[in-house]
Design a protein around this motif. Structure first.
Motif, short mmCIF file in Angstrom:
data_model
loop_
_atom_site.label_atom_id
_atom_site.label_comp_id
_atom_site.label_asym_id
_atom_site.label_seq_id
_atom_site.Cartn_x
_atom_site.Cartn_y
_atom_site.Cartn_z
N LYS A 1 0.84 -1.18 0.00
CA LYS A 1 0.00 0.00 0.00
C LYS A 1 0.89 1.25 0.00
CE LYS A 1 -3.85 -2.05 2.53
NZ LYS A 1 -4.70 -1.96 3.74
N PRO A 2 0.51 2.25 -0.81
CA PRO A 2 1.30 3.48 -0.82
C PRO A 2 1.23 4.16 0.54
CG PRO A 2 -0.78 3.77 -2.03
CD PRO A 2 -0.66 2.31 -1.71
N LYS A 3 2.38 4.59 1.00
CA LYS A 3 2.45 5.22 2.31
C LYS A 3 2.15 6.71 2.18
CE LYS A 3 5.71 2.05 4.53
NZ LYS A 3 7.01 1.94 5.22
N GLY A 4 1.14 7.16 2.90
CA GLY A 4 0.83 8.58 2.93
C GLY A 4 1.27 9.17 4.25
N MET A 5 0.86 10.39 4.48
CA MET A 5 1.20 11.03 5.74
C MET A 5 0.43 10.37 6.88
SD MET A 5 1.68 15.12 5.17
CE MET A 5 -0.06 15.43 4.93
N HIS A 6 1.00 10.44 8.07
CA HIS A 6 0.33 9.92 9.25
C HIS A 6 -0.91 10.78 9.53
CE1 HIS A 6 -0.36 8.83 13.46
NE2 HIS A 6 0.35 7.74 13.20
N PRO A 7 -2.03 10.17 9.97
CA PRO A 7 -3.23 10.96 10.25
C PRO A 7 -3.00 12.14 11.18
CG PRO A 7 -3.73 8.62 10.31
CD PRO A 7 -2.26 8.72 10.13
N ALA A 8 -2.06 11.99 12.12
CA ALA A 8 -1.78 13.09 13.05
C ALA A 8 -1.30 14.34 12.31
CB ALA A 8 -0.72 12.65 14.07
N LEU A 9 -0.60 14.15 11.20
CA LEU A 9 -0.11 15.30 10.43
C LEU A 9 -1.27 16.02 9.74
CD1 LEU A 9 3.15 13.81 8.87
CD2 LEU A 9 2.92 15.31 10.86
N TYR A 10 -2.27 15.27 9.27
CA TYR A 10 -3.45 15.90 8.68
C TYR A 10 -4.20 16.70 9.73
CZ TYR A 10 -2.91 12.98 4.51
OH TYR A 10 -2.43 12.39 3.36
N ILE A 11 -4.29 16.15 10.95
CA ILE A 11 -4.98 16.84 12.04
C ILE A 11 -4.23 18.12 12.42
CG2 ILE A 11 -5.62 16.68 14.48
CD1 ILE A 11 -6.12 13.70 14.04
N LEU A 12 -2.91 18.03 12.57
CA LEU A 12 -2.11 19.20 12.90
C LEU A 12 -2.22 20.27 11.81
CD1 LEU A 12 1.12 17.53 14.36
CD2 LEU A 12 -0.66 18.77 15.63
N ASN A 13 -2.26 19.84 10.57
CA ASN A 13 -2.40 20.76 9.44
C ASN A 13 -3.73 21.51 9.53
OD1 ASN A 13 -1.50 21.82 6.88
ND2 ASN A 13 -3.04 20.52 5.90
N TRP A 14 -4.80 20.77 9.85
CA TRP A 14 -6.13 21.38 9.99
C TRP A 14 -6.17 22.35 11.17
CZ3 TRP A 14 -9.83 20.18 13.97
CH2 TRP A 14 -11.07 20.81 13.79
N ILE A 15 -5.59 21.96 12.31
CA ILE A 15 -5.54 22.84 13.48
C ILE A 15 -4.78 24.13 13.15
CG2 ILE A 15 -4.56 23.12 15.80
CD1 ILE A 15 -5.16 20.18 16.31
N LEU A 16 -3.64 23.98 12.45
CA LEU A 16 -2.82 25.13 12.10
C LEU A 16 -3.59 26.14 11.27
CD1 LEU A 16 -0.09 26.64 11.81
CD2 LEU A 16 0.38 25.17 9.83
N PHE A 17 -4.19 25.70 10.17
CA PHE A 17 -4.86 26.63 9.27
C PHE A 17 -6.17 27.16 9.87
CE2 PHE A 17 -2.12 24.71 5.99
CZ PHE A 17 -1.64 25.88 5.41
N SER A 18 -6.85 26.35 10.68
CA SER A 18 -8.08 26.81 11.31
C SER A 18 -7.80 27.95 12.29
CB SER A 18 -8.75 25.63 12.05
OG SER A 18 -9.93 26.07 12.68
N ASN A 19 -6.84 27.75 13.19
CA ASN A 19 -6.52 28.78 14.16
C ASN A 19 -5.82 29.97 13.52
OD1 ASN A 19 -7.66 27.26 16.15
ND2 ASN A 19 -5.75 26.67 17.15
N LEU A 20 -4.96 29.70 12.53
CA LEU A 20 -4.25 30.78 11.85
C LEU A 20 -5.22 31.69 11.12
CD1 LEU A 20 -1.53 32.02 11.18
CD2 LEU A 20 -1.36 30.49 9.21
N PHE B 1 -8.35 30.07 2.35
CA PHE B 1 -8.67 29.04 1.36
C PHE B 1 -7.98 27.72 1.69
CE2 PHE B 1 -8.00 26.90 -2.76
CZ PHE B 1 -9.32 26.77 -3.15
N MET B 2 -6.75 27.80 2.21
CA MET B 2 -6.02 26.59 2.56
C MET B 2 -6.70 25.81 3.67
SD MET B 2 -3.58 26.05 0.55
CE MET B 2 -2.85 24.70 1.49
N LEU B 3 -7.49 26.50 4.49
CA LEU B 3 -8.26 25.80 5.53
C LEU B 3 -9.22 24.81 4.88
CD1 LEU B 3 -9.31 25.28 8.36
CD2 LEU B 3 -10.72 27.34 8.16
N ASN B 4 -9.84 25.19 3.78
CA ASN B 4 -10.75 24.28 3.08
C ASN B 4 -9.99 23.11 2.46
OD1 ASN B 4 -13.58 25.70 2.96
ND2 ASN B 4 -12.07 27.31 2.63
N ILE B 5 -8.80 23.38 1.94
CA ILE B 5 -7.97 22.30 1.40
C ILE B 5 -7.60 21.31 2.50
CG2 ILE B 5 -5.79 21.74 0.26
CD1 ILE B 5 -7.57 23.20 -1.61
#
Length: 394
Positions: free
Chosen positions: A21-40, A256-260
Motif C-alpha cells: 500500500k502506498p504510504k501517505g502522511m500519518h493521520p496526526a499530520l493531517y490533524i495538525l495541518n487542519w488545526i494550524l490553518f483553522s486557528n491561523l 482558502f487553505m483551511l478548506n484544502i
C-alpha cells in the motif's frame, strides 16, 4: 463531512504477492495541518480587522469569497480535487431552491462572525462558540429533524450555564458584539440543518471544497450587497495600503487553505478523535490569543469555559464513547511507550522523546496562557521587580 474511504466486507483470495500500500502522511499530520490553518485563519482575521486597521470585516469576507470563487474554478479545471461535483445533479431549479438559501445563511454566518471581531476578543468569542451545538439542536427540533430528548436538554443546559458564567466573567463585555455572535451562531445552525434537510436527506454530500465551489459565488454577491450600504461609503483606500496588499492576499490564501486542509482530513480519522481534536484546537486558540493580545480573562470565565467544554464533550460523544475512547487511549499510549518494536517507523527512544516533548509544550502553553490571562504572571513579575528595587535601595 463525508467519509471518502470505502471498505469491502470480504476479501478475495490472491495467489500473487499483494502490492504494498502506498504510504501517505500519518493521520496526526493531517490533524495538525487542519488545526494550524483553522486557528491561523481566525488569528489572521482578528489581526487585520483589529490590529492592522482594516476595519471592514464584511469587505474582508467578500474578498475571501471572491478569491475562493476564482481558486475553486481553477482547481475544477486543472485538478481532480473537485471531481466529486460531477456526481451531483445540480440544475438551475435546484441551485435557486437549495444552494441560494443555504448560501444566504452561510453569508449571514460569515458576516456576523467577522464583524464580532470589532467588539469582542478572540478568547471570549471562542467561549461563546461552545454554545453552537445548543442552537443546532433547537433548530433540529424546530425542523423536526431530531426528536426532543430530556437528556439532551439537560446536557445543553450545562453548556448554556458554562457559557453564561464565561459571559458574566468577561471584563470587556459588549452587548453589540454578543448579539452579533449569537446571530452568527443562529445563521450557522440554520445552515447546517438546511444542509441536512435539503442535501443529506436526498443522499447528496459535498466535501468542504465542493461546497465552497457552489456557495462562494452566492455568498460573495450577498456580502457585497450588505457591504454597499454599510462599509463601502466609509471605505478609505489608505486603510487598504496600511493593511498591505500582500497581507490581504496572504490572508485569502490562508483562509482558502483551511478548506484544502479539511478536504484532506476527511476519512483520515474517527469522529471521536475529530471531536476531541476540535475541543483542543479551541482551547489552544483561546490561550494563544490571550498571549498575543494580552486579553484579560477571569477565574469565573475559566470555570465557565471548562464547564461548557465538559458539557460539549459529553453531548458530542456520550458516556459510552468517552469510556471507549479512554480505554483505547490508554492501550495506545501503553503500546507507544513500552513496545520495543518500531511503531509508525519510530524507535522506542524517539517515540518517548516526542511524547514527552509534545506533552511538555502543550502544558507550558496552557499554563502560560492561563497565568498570563488571569494576571498571575504579571503580578509575579511586579513582585519580583519590587523585591529587586528594595534590594537596590538597601
Amino acid at each position: 463531512m463525508a467519509n471518502s474511504s470505502n471498505h469491502s466486507d470480504t476479501e478475495l483470495p490472491v495467489t500473487d504477492k499483494p502490492e504494498p500500500k502506498p504510504k501517505g502522511m500519518h493521520p496526526a499530520l493531517y490533524i495538525l495541518n487542519w488545526i494550524l490553518f483553522s486557528n491561523l485563519t481566525i488569528l489572521f482575521n482578528k489581526w487585520l480587522i483589529d490590529s492592522a486597521g482594516f476595519r471592514y470585516p464584511i469587505l474582508l469576507t467578500t474578498w475571501h469569497l471572491i478569491f475562493a470563487t476564482a481558486a475553486t474554478q481553477l482547481l475544477a479545471r486543472f485538478t481532480t480535487l473537485l471531481d466529486s461535483r460531477r456526481t451531483l445533479p445540480i440544475t438551475g431549479r435546484f441551485y435557486l431552491r437549495t444552494i441560494v438559501p443555504i448560501g444566504f445563511c452561510y453569508s449571514g454566518s460569515l458576516v456576523c462572525s467577522n464583524v464580532v471581531y470589532l467588539y469582542l476578543s478572540v478568547a471570549f468569542i471562542q467561549m461563546l462558540k461552545a454554545a453552537s451545538p445548543v442552537a443546532v439542536l433547537f433548530c433540529s427540533w424546530i425542523w423536526r429533524v431530531a426528536d426532543p430528548s430530556l437528556n439532551k436538554f439537560l446536557n445543553i443546559l450545562v453548556i448554556v450555564f458554562g457559557v453564561g458564567l464565561a459571559s458574566a466573567g468577561e471584563v470587556e463585555f459588549s452587548m453589540v458584539g454578543f448579539l452579533y455572535q449569537v446571530a452568527g451562531t443562529i445563521f450557522e445552525a440554520i445552515r447546517l440543518v438546511m444542509i441536512q434537510v435539503m442535501l443529506s436527506s436526498e443522499g447528496m454530500k459535498m466535501d468542504p471544497l465542493v461546497s465552497l465551489y457552489y456557495y462562494a459565488p452566492v455568498c460573495a454577491v450577498m456580502n457585497l450587497i450588505v457591504a454597499i450600504p454599510t462599509e463601502i461609503p466609509k471605505f478609505m483606500i489608505e486603510d487598504l495600503a496600511k493593511a498591505g496588499y500582500g497581507m490581504l492576499l496572504l490572508n485569502a490564501i490562508v483562509a482558502f487553505m483551511l478548506n484544502i486542509a479539511s478536504v484532506f482530513l476527511i476519512g483520515k480519522t474517527s469522529g471521536l478523535v475529530m471531536t476531541l481534536t476540535g475541543i483542543l484546537k479551541n482551547i489552544l486558540l483561546v490561550v494563544i490569543s490571550v498571549m498575543i493580545w494580552n486579553t484579560r480573562i477571569t477565574g469565573l470565565q475559566t470555570l465557565g469555559y471548562a464547564v461548557a467544554l465538559g458539557g460539549l464533550t459529553y453531548y458530542s460523544l456520550g458516556y459510552d464513547q468517552l469510556e471507549k475512547g479512554w480505554t483505547t487511549s490508554k492501550i495506545w499510549a501503553s503500546k507507544m511507550w513500552h513496545s520495543e518494536l518500531p511503531q509508525g517507523g519510530l524507535a522506542v527512544g524517539t517515540r518517548r522523546f516526542i511524547i514527552i516533548g509534545l506533552a511538555s509544550i502543550t502544558t507550558l502553553i496552557l499554563a502560560g496562557g492561563l497565568l498570563h490571562g488571569t494576571g498571575v504572571a504579571g503580578k509575579g513579575v511586579d513582585l519580583v521587580h519590587s523585591w529587586l528595587d528594595t534590594g537596590d535601595t538597601d
